[in-house]
Write an enzyme that holds these catalytic residues in place. Structure first.
Site, PDB file in Angstrom:
ATOM      1  N   HIS A  44      18.136   2.478   2.548  1.00 12.27           N
ATOM      2  CA  HIS A  44      16.932   2.130   2.096  1.00 12.27           C
ATOM      3  C   HIS A  44      16.156   1.441   0.847  1.00 12.27           C
ATOM      4  CE1 HIS A  44      17.639   5.218  -1.435  1.00 12.27           C
ATOM      5  NE2 HIS A  44      15.661   4.731  -1.767  1.00 12.27           N
TER       6      HIS A  44
HETATM    7  C1  UD1 Z   1      11.165   4.875  -3.281  1.00 12.21           C
HETATM    8  C2  UD1 Z   1      11.765   4.480  -4.780  1.00 12.21           C
HETATM    9  C3  UD1 Z   1      12.938   4.604  -4.863  1.00 12.21           C
HETATM   10  C4  UD1 Z   1      13.611   5.837  -4.299  1.00 12.21           C
HETATM   11  C5  UD1 Z   1      13.293   5.940  -2.517  1.00 12.21           C
HETATM   12  C6  UD1 Z   1      13.876   7.670  -2.865  1.00 12.21           C
HETATM   13  C7  UD1 Z   1       9.272   3.005  -5.678  1.00 12.21           C
HETATM   14  C8  UD1 Z   1       9.521   1.049  -6.106  1.00 12.21           C
HETATM   15  N1  UD1 Z   1      10.593   2.915  -5.179  1.00 12.21           N
HETATM   16  O1  UD1 Z   1      11.314   3.560  -2.731  1.00 12.21           O
HETATM   17  O2  UD1 Z   1      13.287   3.715  -5.628  1.00 12.21           O
HETATM   18  O3  UD1 Z   1      14.593   5.328  -4.607  1.00 12.21           O
HETATM   19  O4  UD1 Z   1      11.301   5.838  -3.375  1.00 12.21           O
HETATM   20  O5  UD1 Z   1      13.780   7.263  -1.009  1.00 12.21           O
HETATM   21  O6  UD1 Z   1       9.222   3.714  -6.199  1.00 12.21           O
HETATM   22  N2  UD1 Z   1       7.008   6.136   4.219  1.00 12.21           N
HETATM   23  C9  UD1 Z   1       6.951   7.048   5.136  1.00 12.21           C
HETATM   24  N3  UD1 Z   1       6.926   8.342   4.216  1.00 12.21           N
HETATM   25  C10 UD1 Z   1       6.834   8.439   3.664  1.00 12.21           C
HETATM   26  C11 UD1 Z   1       7.639   7.209   2.458  1.00 12.21           C
HETATM   27  C12 UD1 Z   1       7.407   6.006   2.858  1.00 12.21           C
HETATM   28  O7  UD1 Z   1       6.741   6.218   6.048  1.00 12.21           O
HETATM   29  O8  UD1 Z   1       6.964   9.875   3.301  1.00 12.21           O
HETATM   30  C13 UD1 Z   1       7.282   4.300   3.795  1.00 12.21           C
HETATM   31  C14 UD1 Z   1       6.006   3.697   4.118  1.00 12.21           C
HETATM   32  O9  UD1 Z   1       5.909   2.369   5.296  1.00 12.21           O
HETATM   33  C15 UD1 Z   1       5.853   2.742   2.390  1.00 12.21           C
HETATM   34  C16 UD1 Z   1       7.889   2.633   2.475  1.00 12.21           C
HETATM   35  O10 UD1 Z   1       8.374   4.158   3.535  1.00 12.21           O
HETATM   36  O11 UD1 Z   1       5.733   1.720   2.897  1.00 12.21           O
HETATM   37  C17 UD1 Z   1       8.146   2.602   1.728  1.00 12.21           C
HETATM   38  O12 UD1 Z   1       7.762   3.234   0.667  1.00 12.21           O
HETATM   39  P1  UD1 Z   1       8.024   3.862  -1.088  1.00 12.21           P
HETATM   40  O13 UD1 Z   1       7.518   4.984  -1.276  1.00 12.21           O
HETATM   41  O14 UD1 Z   1       6.649   2.762  -1.784  1.00 12.21           O
HETATM   42  O15 UD1 Z   1       9.097   3.208  -1.141  1.00 12.21           O
HETATM   43  P2  UD1 Z   1      11.232   3.689  -0.897  1.00 12.21           P
HETATM   44  O16 UD1 Z   1      11.774   2.726  -0.334  1.00 12.21           O
HETATM   45  O17 UD1 Z   1      10.156   4.989  -0.277  1.00 12.21           O
HETATM   46  N1  UDP Z   2      19.132  12.433   0.750  1.00 11.34           N
HETATM   47  C1  UDP Z   2      18.457  13.822   1.178  1.00 11.34           C
HETATM   48  N2  UDP Z   2      18.308  13.782   2.779  1.00 11.34           N
HETATM   49  C2  UDP Z   2      18.723  12.085   3.610  1.00 11.34           C
HETATM   50  C3  UDP Z   2      19.082  11.512   2.488  1.00 11.34           C
HETATM   51  C4  UDP Z   2      18.710  11.682   0.948  1.00 11.34           C
HETATM   52  O1  UDP Z   2      18.641  15.283   1.221  1.00 11.34           O
HETATM   53  O2  UDP Z   2      18.283  12.112   4.380  1.00 11.34           O
HETATM   54  C5  UDP Z   2      19.326  13.250  -0.656  1.00 11.34           C
HETATM   55  C6  UDP Z   2      20.266  13.146  -0.949  1.00 11.34           C
HETATM   56  O3  UDP Z   2      21.644  14.016  -0.873  1.00 11.34           O
HETATM   57  C7  UDP Z   2      19.904  13.024  -2.863  1.00 11.34           C
HETATM   58  C8  UDP Z   2      18.259  12.508  -2.895  1.00 11.34           C
HETATM   59  O4  UDP Z   2      17.825  12.782  -1.692  1.00 11.34           O
HETATM   60  O5  UDP Z   2      20.041  13.596  -3.556  1.00 11.34           O
HETATM   61  C9  UDP Z   2      18.494  10.712  -2.946  1.00 11.34           C
HETATM   62  O6  UDP Z   2      17.817  10.580  -2.699  1.00 11.34           O
HETATM   63  P1  UDP Z   2      17.072   8.987  -1.824  1.00 11.34           P
HETATM   64  O7  UDP Z   2      18.560   8.283  -1.448  1.00 11.34           O
HETATM   65  O8  UDP Z   2      15.790   9.095  -1.270  1.00 11.34           O
HETATM   66  O9  UDP Z   2      17.053   7.890  -3.478  1.00 11.34           O
HETATM   67  P2  UDP Z   2      17.302   7.624  -4.374  1.00 11.34           P
HETATM   68  O10 UDP Z   2      18.799   8.566  -4.667  1.00 11.34           O
HETATM   69  O11 UDP Z   2      18.085   6.172  -4.523  1.00 11.34           O
HETATM   70  O12 UDP Z   2      16.607   7.128  -5.580  1.00 11.34           O
END
Ligand code: UD1
Ligand code: UDP
Length: 361
Positions: A204
């Site tokens: 992601h």
């Molecule tokens: C965010 C964090 C990242 C973390 C990740 C965990 C920042 C800058 N990044 O990235 O560090 O590893 O969360 O998963 O804070 N979206 C949905 N539904 C949701 C959430 C997001 O559709 O419930 C989609 C939207 O199109 C959105 C995109 O995902 O624009 C990105 O979401 P965002 O929270 O901005 O960043 P992540 O890539 O999730």
């Molecule tokens: N995770 C989860 N379901 C998923 C993907 C990740 O429960 O489909 C959990 C994973 O086990 C870990 C956490 O979410 O505990 C990691 O989150 P993510 O990869 O979104 O973010 P990051 O750790 O890179 O910030």
């Protein structure tokens, strides 16, 4: 103590669950603010239900958007909540935009900030998380580090006051919820999986999702590796895969199984039974190590260098050939344990907050 906790994104719910439990069991008052950064049921509510985290006292409903818009909206709304609550501490986790907004809102109001998972550095200034970590650490009064590497990183930036090496609350979470996962999760049966006969993959990070070439290289590795690949797809990745025409590459590869994001209990089961984990997730690199499952990191670098030193993780970026090569590597002969604490990070965090609070009152 009155603590205001700021959460917003999936990994933060998991990191916070054991700390929230420790604080509440010790009789402290926690006011839980959800910024609304993640909002899909599978990215948010499922973790509150499964991990027994109390419902947020308020959801700021900020949602998705550019970094400035998202962080700015959080900052404005958090300021109001902090002014109204006047907590003893604002507690923030990890490195998301919700983390930075919480830290900035608090420091501007002279409320002490405690940062859990402090001191992590990738030394890659193109990562949004790197900006968030550095800025949050420089706002924080208490810095809870998961590793000695993190303590050393802070020292290099001149931060030595308020630094506490406590271990990793994600390890606490694995210990607290591992047994529950074994009882409750039916994911292996649902997906008809045989332990150790599939790979588990997630991606992601913008490095992979927002660069069509990297996204295609990764998918190409999944398609050509000849193994079953279980791929729970983050909503960001889902959108980018459609834009980059990646779905076409997958149409004749039923062994690459795209599924919705799963809950934490299902994820713990998928992780411990996988032959290998391929990921750009920070949390999943560590969980692979906790379960002694080899990991292939789909990034150019990692903050979790101990997993690499221990031999359980290799960092390969997004190159198809390097990913495929990493899948055939031999496993480490030994398991060196203990890089992420003793499973009591949450208790140490709670006790340190108490101690600091008592000293200042
Ligand atoms: C965010 C964090 C990242 C973390 C990740 C965990 C920042 C800058 N990044 O990235 O560090 O590893 O969360 O998963 O804070 N979206 C949905 N539904 C949701 C959430 C997001 O559709 O419930 C989609 C939207 O199109 C959105 C995109 O995902 O624009 C990105 O979401 P965002 O929270 O901005 O960043 P992540 O890539 O999730
Ligand atoms: N995770 C989860 N379901 C998923 C993907 C990740 O429960 O489909 C959990 C994973 O086990 C870990 C956490 O979410 O505990 C990691 O989150 P993510 O990869 O979104 O973010 P990051 O750790 O890179 O910030």
């Amino acid at each position: 103590m009155h603590i205001l906790t700021v959460l917003g994104a999936r990994p933060q719910f998991i990191k916070a669950a054991p700390v929230s439990k420790a604080l509440r069991e010790a009789g402290h008052h926690e006011y839980l603010v959800h910024t609304g950064q993640h909002y899909d049921h599978a990215m948010s509510q499922i973790f509150f239900d499964e991990l027994g985290i109390p419902q947020p006292d308020v959801n700021l409903g900020v949602g998705s958007g550019g970094h400035g818009k998202q962080t700015g909206a959080m900052l404005m709304r958090l300021e109001e909540v902090i002014l109204e609550q006047r907590p003893d501490w604002v507690l923030v986790y990890g490195d998301t935009n919700s983390t930075l907004a919480g830290a900035l809102a608090a420091i501007k109001l002279h409320v002490p900030v405690a940062h859990v998972e402090s001191g992590l550095r990738s030394f890659n200034r193109t990562m949004p998380e790197e900006h968030n970590r550095i800025l949050t650490d420089h706002c924080a009064d208490l810095l809870f580090c998961p590793t000695q590497t993190a303590v050393d990183n802070l020292a290099r930036e001149g931060i030595t006051q308020g630094v506490h090496l406590v271990g990793d609350t994600m390890y606490d979470a694995v210990l607290q919820f591992g047994e529950l996962a074994r009882h409750r999760s039916r994911i292996l049966e649902t997906l008809d999986l045989t332990p150790k006969q599939y790979l588990l993959a997630t991606a992601h990070r913008p490095y992979n999702t927002d660069n069509p070439e990297n996204l295609r290289s990764i998918i190409s590795a999944f398609v050509t590796c000849g193994e079953t690949v279980i791929f729970p797809v983050h909503p960001r990745t889902q959108a980018r895969m459609v834009e980059a025409d990646v779905m076409e590459m997958l149409k004749d590869s039923p062994q690459v199984r795209l599924i919705e994001p799963v809950g934490y209990l299902d994820m713990l089961m998928l992780e411990q039974n996988a032959r290998m984990i391929l990921t750009d997730s920070g949390g999943m690199q560590k969980e692979a190590y906790f379960f002694a499952v080899p990991c292939v990191t789909l990034r150019p670098e990692t903050e979790w260098v101990e997993t690499v030193e221990a031999g359980w993780n290799v960092v390969v970026g997004a190159h198809t050939e390097k990913v495929l090569e990493a899948l055939t590597r031999s496993l480490p002969a030994e398991y060196s344990f203990g890089y992420y604490g003793a499973g009591n990070a949450s208790r140490k965090i709670m006790e340190t907050l108490e101690d600091q609070h008592n000293r200042s009152h």
